[in-house]
Structure formats: C-alpha cells, structure tokens
Design an enzyme around this catalytic site. Structure first.
Site, PDB file in Angstrom:
ATOM      1  N   PRO A   1       0.521  -0.763   0.034  1.00 48.04           N
ATOM      2  CA  PRO A   1      -0.069   0.258   0.258  1.00 48.04           C
ATOM      3  C   PRO A   1       0.469   1.476  -0.389  1.00 48.04           C
ATOM      4  O   PRO A   1       1.240   1.336   1.294  1.00 48.04           O
ATOM      5  CB  PRO A   1      -0.579   0.022   1.710  1.00 48.04           C
ATOM      6  CG  PRO A   1      -0.107  -1.345   2.475  1.00 48.04           C
ATOM      7  CD  PRO A   1       0.525  -1.809   0.770  1.00 48.04           C
TER       8      PRO A   1
ATOM      9  N   ASP B   1       5.955   2.616   1.678  1.00 44.90           N
ATOM     10  CA  ASP B   1       4.584   1.900   2.769  1.00 44.90           C
ATOM     11  C   ASP B   1       3.667   1.841   4.012  1.00 44.90           C
ATOM     12  O   ASP B   1       4.536   1.825   5.034  1.00 44.90           O
ATOM     13  CB  ASP B   1       5.791  -0.353   2.392  1.00 44.90           C
ATOM     14  CG  ASP B   1       4.954  -1.015   3.309  1.00 44.90           C
ATOM     15  OD1 ASP B   1       3.544  -0.830   3.458  1.00 44.90           O
ATOM     16  OD2 ASP B   1       5.748  -2.372   2.772  1.00 44.90           O
ATOM     17  N   HIS B   2       3.074   1.723   3.770  1.00 44.52           N
ATOM     18  CA  HIS B   2       1.955   2.889   4.940  1.00 44.52           C
ATOM     19  C   HIS B   2       1.703   0.978   5.587  1.00 44.52           C
ATOM     20  O   HIS B   2       1.096   1.670   6.505  1.00 44.52           O
ATOM     21  CB  HIS B   2       0.544   2.817   4.366  1.00 44.52           C
ATOM     22  CG  HIS B   2       0.070   4.273   5.206  1.00 44.52           C
ATOM     23  ND1 HIS B   2      -0.093   4.458   6.342  1.00 44.52           N
ATOM     24  CD2 HIS B   2      -0.923   4.952   4.682  1.00 44.52           C
ATOM     25  CE1 HIS B   2      -0.302   5.146   6.706  1.00 44.52           C
ATOM     26  NE2 HIS B   2      -1.501   5.911   6.029  1.00 44.52           N
ATOM     27  N   ARG B   3       2.289   0.115   5.541  1.00 46.83           N
ATOM     28  CA  ARG B   3       1.837  -0.866   6.394  1.00 46.83           C
ATOM     29  C   ARG B   3       2.810  -0.160   7.844  1.00 46.83           C
ATOM     30  O   ARG B   3       2.827  -1.293   8.651  1.00 46.83           O
ATOM     31  CB  ARG B   3       1.861  -2.161   6.201  1.00 46.83           C
ATOM     32  CG  ARG B   3       1.061  -2.703   4.927  1.00 46.83           C
ATOM     33  CD  ARG B   3       1.338  -4.181   4.506  1.00 46.83           C
ATOM     34  NE  ARG B   3       2.554  -3.687   3.393  1.00 46.83           N
ATOM     35  CZ  ARG B   3       3.378  -4.450   2.985  1.00 46.83           C
ATOM     36  NH1 ARG B   3       2.676  -5.801   2.938  1.00 46.83           N
ATOM     37  NH2 ARG B   3       4.768  -4.737   2.180  1.00 46.83           N
TER      38      ARG B   3
END
Length: 410
Positions: free
Chosen positions: A209, A382-384
């Site tokens: 993401p 990476d939004h995780r």
C-alpha cells in the site's frame, strides 16, 4: 568415477542462470579454485570456480544456454580417469559399470483438486506463480531444490506429466496482447534481469500500500558549497549533487530511525544499520547497489564508493553482497531533466525517495521573492510499516539537511 559439476545458487532467490562463457575447454586441466565459467544471473555476471582438481571432461550446458540451480552443467575427470569413462554417461545417471536406479515416476493426474493448503509447502515464489498459471497442485510434488524446495523445473515437469488440478486448469491464462495493426517490430528476448525487474515491480505495486509525500528543496546553498568543495579537484573526484542527497538520506534515517524498517507478516524489522540502495541504470535494466553504513561515512567516501559501485553495475560485475539487502532506496532522474516522479517501493524495504531535476523557481528570501534552484522530491512509503506522520517527519529532516548542507559535513 567422474565428478559432476553442479550449478550452485550464487545469489538469494536464484533459480537458474545463463552460462555466459566457459573459461576452460574440454580436455583442459583444472585446479581447485580455478575459474571455470562466467555465469549470468538476473542481477550480474559472476565467476564460478572449480572445487576439485581434474580435467574438464565434458561440457553439458554450452555458453549462451540457461541451466537450473542444482543442474549438472559439466563433468570433471578425476586423477587416473580418461574420456572413455564418459561413454554412455547421462547427467545425474550412472556411468558404465554402475547400477542404474529406477526412474522416479512423474506425479499422476489428480481426480479432484486437493483441499490441502500449499502455504506451508517449501516452494519458490516463481514456482508458486507458474503452478498457479498451469494449474499444478504443489502438494503432490517433490522438490529438487535445496532442502527439498520446489523450484520452477519441478512445476514444469509436473505440468508436462499432466499433474494439473481440473478446477485450476479450467482457469485461462492471461491473454496475449492483441498485436493486430501494430506494424513491423523487432522482438527483443527478455533477459533474466528484465524478468526479475518486471516480477518485483508488479509484486510491489499490487501488494504494497503505497502513499506519497512531496517536498521542494531550495538547493542554492548546496550548489555553492559543492562548487567550493570541488574547486581544484580532478573531474573524476568531484562531489555530485547526488552525493549530497545520499548523505542527507543517511542523516535523516539516523534522526528518524522509524523510517528505516522492513515489513514482515510476523513483525516490523527495525534496522540498526543504515544501508542505502541507489538505483543505477544499466543496459540490462535497473539495479540498486548498496552503500553500507552510509551514516558513518564522509561525503567524499560515499562519493568514491558510489562511483565504484556504479561502474561495476554497468559492467555487470557486482557481487551479491554489493546489491542485496539495503533498508532504503534512492532513485534520481534529475540528470534526465525529469521535474518530479513517484518511484515504486523496492520490497521488502518501506521507503524510496524519487529525486527530480533542479530548476529556477521563485522562493522567499526574507521580504523578497527571488529565483533560486529548487529540486522536487517524492517519498514513496509502505503504509503498513511507516505512518504518514513518520514519513512527513523524515522528509522534513531530509529537506533541512539539503537546504543547510554544512550540517551534513559535521
């Protein structure tokens, strides 16, 4: 008996390679440690050494052909042996006078899909993808890779033998592009590097993401300092704008370590060393040599190391430890006049910084508006792993370092 020369795995994830060039000929004496061949993997061309003394009796994979990891690519005659012992020899089989083992039967076609999950089966990502495309059930296969791991060749052999689950087989493969009306063209076969780039980019863009943060950096002070540093230097030793950018990236990672992290399904891996992957364009595609412990090195050291790595990358001479790993990537297209762009994250890393060209733009100087060189950058995250606030904090520290370049030298 003759010694079979096996193609080893020369880098992480390697499943096959092209024998670029044999450096020993059939009938030529070989010493342990001698370079037998140059092997072209998906990342670089590496030398493959002999591990025993003897005479190169027979080459089974000619130069220019591809071989799988653990495949027999040549046969070495040991002391006291001559070429006659190779009469009737077959790779992986018996030499004359030996008992031949019964062949292993190919997996039989299944009457129905097996419900067992293949998540815990030891198989390479490439093998899993090909199995999905061809409808092969991995649970019915035995792997020929290291420690019994299922690799590409195992899946392809199973597909040829008919070990295809009916339900999966009914799913049509991705349709080929419609080439009607496109005119004449030249077909350029994919290199191993190009296939790997395509696979990794598709994986990243479809499973990670991404979100993006942008900033404009006033580099007038940086350009002035660079000119001062380069005064009197030989052209080959001059510090580039990209060298300052690398140093600013390292500085920002040291101050915002939360951005120096890797996502896994079990945990976030907070990296302790600052290793920066820097994109280098080569004839075969993009590769990212790694500057290790970049925060501990001077601007001049980073500059000289980057020049050496870039040269080796373009010549295809990078060693695996020079391009594998890294916790953060940098891609600079400013030299091509690109104003700004968004780069795709390099898994398993969490961030990549895309740098555009500097151009004259209006900026504030006290109460005045003046023209100054401004460089646009975009941070892909990476939004995780990295929250928006962490990404914004990192970008602010990077921008401060670029706009106050003397802070990068102390």
């Amino acid at each position: 008996m003759p010694k079979e020369i096996i193609l080893p795995s020369l880098s992480a994830g390697m499943e096959d390679a092209v024998i670029a060039n044999w450096l020993k000929a059939e009938g030529e004496a070989v010493k342990a440690g001698d370079t037998l061949a140059e092997v072209e993997t998906d990342k670089a061309t590496m030398e493959f050494e002999a591990d025993a003394d003897g005479v190169l009796g027979k080459i089974l994979t000619p130069a220019g052909e591809r071989a799988d990891v653990n495949a027999v690519i040549a046969v070495l005659l040991l002391e006291g042996e001559d070429a006659s012992v190779l009469d009737g020899y077959t790779p992986g089989g018996a030499v004359p006078g030996e008992t031949v083992k019964a062949p292993v039967e190919a997996p039989k076609a299944e009457a129905a899909p097996v419900a067992k999950s293949s998540d815990k089966i030891a198989a390479s990502p490439l093998a899993r993808r090909i199995a999905a495309q061809k409808g092969v059930d991995l649970s019915g296969l035995s792997g020929s890779g290291p420690r019994g791991r299922i690799v590409r060749i195992d899946v392809e052999r199973a597909a040829e033998a008919g070990a295809v689950a009916p339900v999966a087989a009914a799913v049509k493969a991705t349709a080929a592009p419609n080439l009607v009306g496109i005119g004449d063209y030249e077909e350029i076969p994919h290199t191993g590097m190009r296939r790997t780039i395509a696979r990794r980019l598709l994986e990243s863009k479809t499973t990670v993401p991404h979100f993006y943060l942008e900033a404009d950096c006033d580099i007038e002070a940086l350009m002035a300092l660079r000119s001062q540093i380069n005064e009197g230097r030989e052209k080959a030793d001059r510090i580039s704008v990209n060298d300052f950018i690398v140093k600013a990236v390292a500085n920002a990672l040291a101050k915002v370590p939360a951005a120096n992290a890797i996502w896994t399904d079990e945990a976030v891996l907070q990296l302790k060393s600052i290793d920066i992957s820097v994109a280098v364009a080569t004839d075969g595609g993009l590769i990212t040599p790694v500057l290790r412990n970049a925060d501990q090195k001077s601007l001049g050291t980073l500059s000289s190391e980057m020049k050496a790595l870039a040269a080796k990358a373009r010549e295809g001479r990078l060693k695996p430890d020079e391009y594998q790993g890294g916790g953060f990537s940098l891609s600079n297209l400013g030299m091509y006049g690109v104003k700004s762009f968004s780069a795709i994250i390099n898994p398993p890393q969490s961030c990549i910084l895309a740098v555009g060209a500097a151009e004259k733009r209006p900026v504030g100087r006290g109460d005045q508006i003046v023209l100054a060189p401004v460089m646009s950058v975009t941070l892909s995250v990476d939004h995780r792993t990295v929250d928006g606030a962490v990404g914004a904090q990192w970008l602010a520290v990077f921008k401060a370092g670029i706009e106050n370049p003397m802070s990068l030298l102390v």
